[in-house]
Design an enzyme around this catalytic site. Sequence first.
Site, short mmCIF file in Angstrom:
data_model
loop_
_atom_site.label_atom_id
_atom_site.label_comp_id
_atom_site.label_asym_id
_atom_site.label_seq_id
_atom_site.Cartn_x
_atom_site.Cartn_y
_atom_site.Cartn_z
N ASP A 109 22.75 -86.13 13.27
CA ASP A 109 21.80 -86.17 14.38
C ASP A 109 21.56 -87.66 14.60
O ASP A 109 20.90 -88.31 13.78
CB ASP A 109 20.50 -85.47 14.02
CG ASP A 109 19.53 -85.47 15.20
OD1 ASP A 109 19.55 -86.45 15.97
OD2 ASP A 109 18.77 -84.52 15.36
N HIS A 110 22.12 -88.21 15.68
CA HIS A 110 22.13 -89.66 15.78
C HIS A 110 20.72 -90.25 15.88
O HIS A 110 20.52 -91.42 15.63
CB HIS A 110 23.04 -90.16 16.91
CG HIS A 110 22.53 -89.87 18.28
ND1 HIS A 110 22.77 -88.68 18.92
CD2 HIS A 110 21.77 -90.61 19.10
CE1 HIS A 110 22.19 -88.72 20.09
NE2 HIS A 110 21.57 -89.86 20.25
N HIS A 142 16.77 -83.09 17.89
CA HIS A 142 16.22 -84.46 17.86
C HIS A 142 14.70 -84.47 17.70
O HIS A 142 14.16 -85.16 16.84
CB HIS A 142 16.59 -85.23 19.13
CG HIS A 142 18.06 -85.31 19.38
ND1 HIS A 142 18.96 -85.56 18.39
CD2 HIS A 142 18.78 -85.19 20.51
CE1 HIS A 142 20.19 -85.58 18.90
NE2 HIS A 142 20.10 -85.36 20.19
#
Length: 484
Positions: free
Chosen positions: A177-178, A240
């Site tokens: 999950d960047h 996110h």
Amino acid sequence: MVSRVIPVDPFDLVIFGGTGDLARRKILPALFRRYCAGQWPEDVRIIGAARSEHDDSAYRALVADALREFAPERAKDSPSVDGFLARVSYVRIDAEEQAGWAELAGQLTEDRVRAFYFSVGPRLFGALAGQIEAHGMVTDRTRIVVEKPFGHDLQSARDLNATLAGHFDEGQIYRIDHYLGKETVQNLMAVRFGNMLFEPLWNSQYVDHIQITVAETVGIAGREGYYDRAGAMRDMMQNHLMQLLCLIAMEPPAKFDPDAVRDEKLKVIRALDQVQPHHIVRGQYGPSDGEPDYRGAVGNPRSATESYIALRAHISNWRWAGTPFYLRTGKRLVARSSVINVMFKDAPHSIFGADAGRHANVLSIRLQPNEGITLKVTIKEPGPGGMRLIDVPLDMSFAEALGPENQDPPDAYERLIMDVIRGNQTLFMRGDEVEAAWAWTDPIIAGWQARGDVPKPYDSGSTGPGDAELLMKRDGRHWQGIKP
Ligand code: NAP
């Protein structure tokens, strides 16, 4: 202060989907920047793999174009580009066919970290995992990296986890999950657990509520098909915003180690109450500047998919009982801004009288753009004429505070890929976390589908549907502005 570059051990990295959008825009530029920073040893190998016909030199040309487009500041330096390309090669592989696998296995170096980046649709994860194992490429130092979307609902996430678990240990699986790779997100943990100042106040006794906003100005161009099946809830909220919520709300882990951190995050997700229908606002953006509205963009005049969602969440535990968390995310909003606002309560009694007004501290953690932290504090308005109070920001922009050498910190993909090579899973989601997040999400979606709720229209370039303001107003609160 110059940030230190800690070299990693030699590694082989295979990018399945090495010709695709994600590889070109994010993965290859991130690797190139780390190469320019001197983080890798000379004998690293990067192997692109996909179905298209390329030899090594044609693939290197594709990579060079990607670097020029997506890492232009560094790609001006042609010796660096040449040095990087010398480490790049290509194998033609169709995940669902036999050709190419033996050649790939033959190219890998014994006894070093080998990472397989699954930059392809999740439909292919099982085929890739099976072929990697069948061709003897799984060693103690094998890691695989998988991208969102990690499932469409709880059942599909379970199926994906089971598929991967059939070939790899959980300790070998890196679910990206960047958002977790962003500098400020990690700073959130440093600020909370590295300072005495905040943690004693970090609970429902002192925090009135918390706002998490991830606002985007872009629409859904180029991703219409996927997006209309997913919507803002699945595309952003389930992963996110949920991850940000976990980091802001979790208990202090005993140490900064992968399972200690992820255990605490999991407890937060499991303590989330079901969201009440009247605490959910969904929206769809309208037209702007000759661009179609959401339904026009997806070519479905009856689409009921949301491009905006706001909701009020509650965490049922000792720390947070009574403190609501307001989360919102949307496309085509007024500004691109990701920020967490911790809204403290008013002081219990004002010695300055009613005229001084109400003042409360706000800690704002900006993730993008202009990463940094601001603490709004109340002071006396300067000058004679009695005690008038104003709120002023104590502002710490990281770029300013840490000096020009740190104006351009590594982006999330740079940090996360290097963590994969180092074998550090702290910033990656564990399978049970992903499943718990879906277990919370599924009934919310099922609820609005059963009710036949239709998203509210909102103007492109606005802050979202008016009902999202009402969600706050009903509670006597208001959203902080969305500022670039
Ligand atoms: P894309 O542009 O469509 O690229 C897909 C890649 O997979 C191409 O290199 C394609 O090359 C390869 N491929 C397709 N079928 C294959 C097969 N049977 N065997 C081997 N290779 C195959 O997609 P993308 O945008 O890069 O996205 C890749 C994954 O990352 C998706 O799951 C996406 O949801 C996720 N993701 C993307 C982004 C982004 O910004 N793009 C962000 C987050 C997550 P050939 O056609 O030559 O085989």
